[in-house]
Design a protein around this motif. Sequence first.
Motif, PDB file in Angstrom:
ATOM      1  N   TRP A  61      77.017  58.354  51.741  1.00 13.01           N
ATOM      2  CA  TRP A  61      78.278  58.230  52.471  1.00 13.01           C
ATOM      3  C   TRP A  61      79.432  58.487  51.525  1.00 13.01           C
ATOM      4  N   ARG A  62      80.455  59.160  52.033  1.00 13.66           N
ATOM      5  CA  ARG A  62      81.724  59.273  51.324  1.00 13.66           C
ATOM      6  C   ARG A  62      82.563  58.072  51.749  1.00 13.66           C
ATOM      7  N   ARG A  87      84.090  62.596  58.821  1.00 18.38           N
ATOM      8  CA  ARG A  87      84.073  64.059  58.860  1.00 18.38           C
ATOM      9  C   ARG A  87      85.242  64.593  58.049  1.00 18.38           C
ATOM     10  N   GLU A 134      77.653  66.780  55.392  1.00 15.92           N
ATOM     11  CA  GLU A 134      77.291  65.529  54.731  1.00 15.92           C
ATOM     12  C   GLU A 134      75.951  65.713  54.046  1.00 15.92           C
TER      13      GLU A 134
END
Length: 148
Positions: free
Chosen positions: A56-57, A75, A51
């Motif tokens: 944030w994804r 994850r 990351e």
Amino acid sequence: MSFCVYEVTADGGAYCLKNPRPLRFSGATGVIATFLREAQPPAGEPWTLPETPGFWRVFSQAERNGELRLSRVMRIRGVSDRQTELLFTLSPLTLKSGDAAAAEWHVAAPSDAREWSEQLALDAGLSDMSGQWKWCDRPLNIGAAVLG
């Protein structure tokens, strides 16, 4: 449905997500192929996509009733050889403000939220970096069935 990466800042008991950038996992210049080219993990050995701190994804999905569903990609783990098998672990987010067209969302992570996993695969890998890196079926669906 789309994946984006957002700048994230704490906002009281919630989080502010802003400045979305599209995130593409497939393709020869996608996130996965680029990571594998740069990191060069051993073929057939598990790895985790790192990351980036402060980002944030996020997976967003508009439901048929127009409701926006958001999930944080917690994850991404994988194994790569001739194909690249991926395990995405996601957790739901509660939208506090913003809509599908907004460039800034305020979200909360529910205290009782559960994570779930999605298994995906790409048709190329460390043994064939010249492949197209398209989404494909996995050769085995081990663990895809729940036994009672």
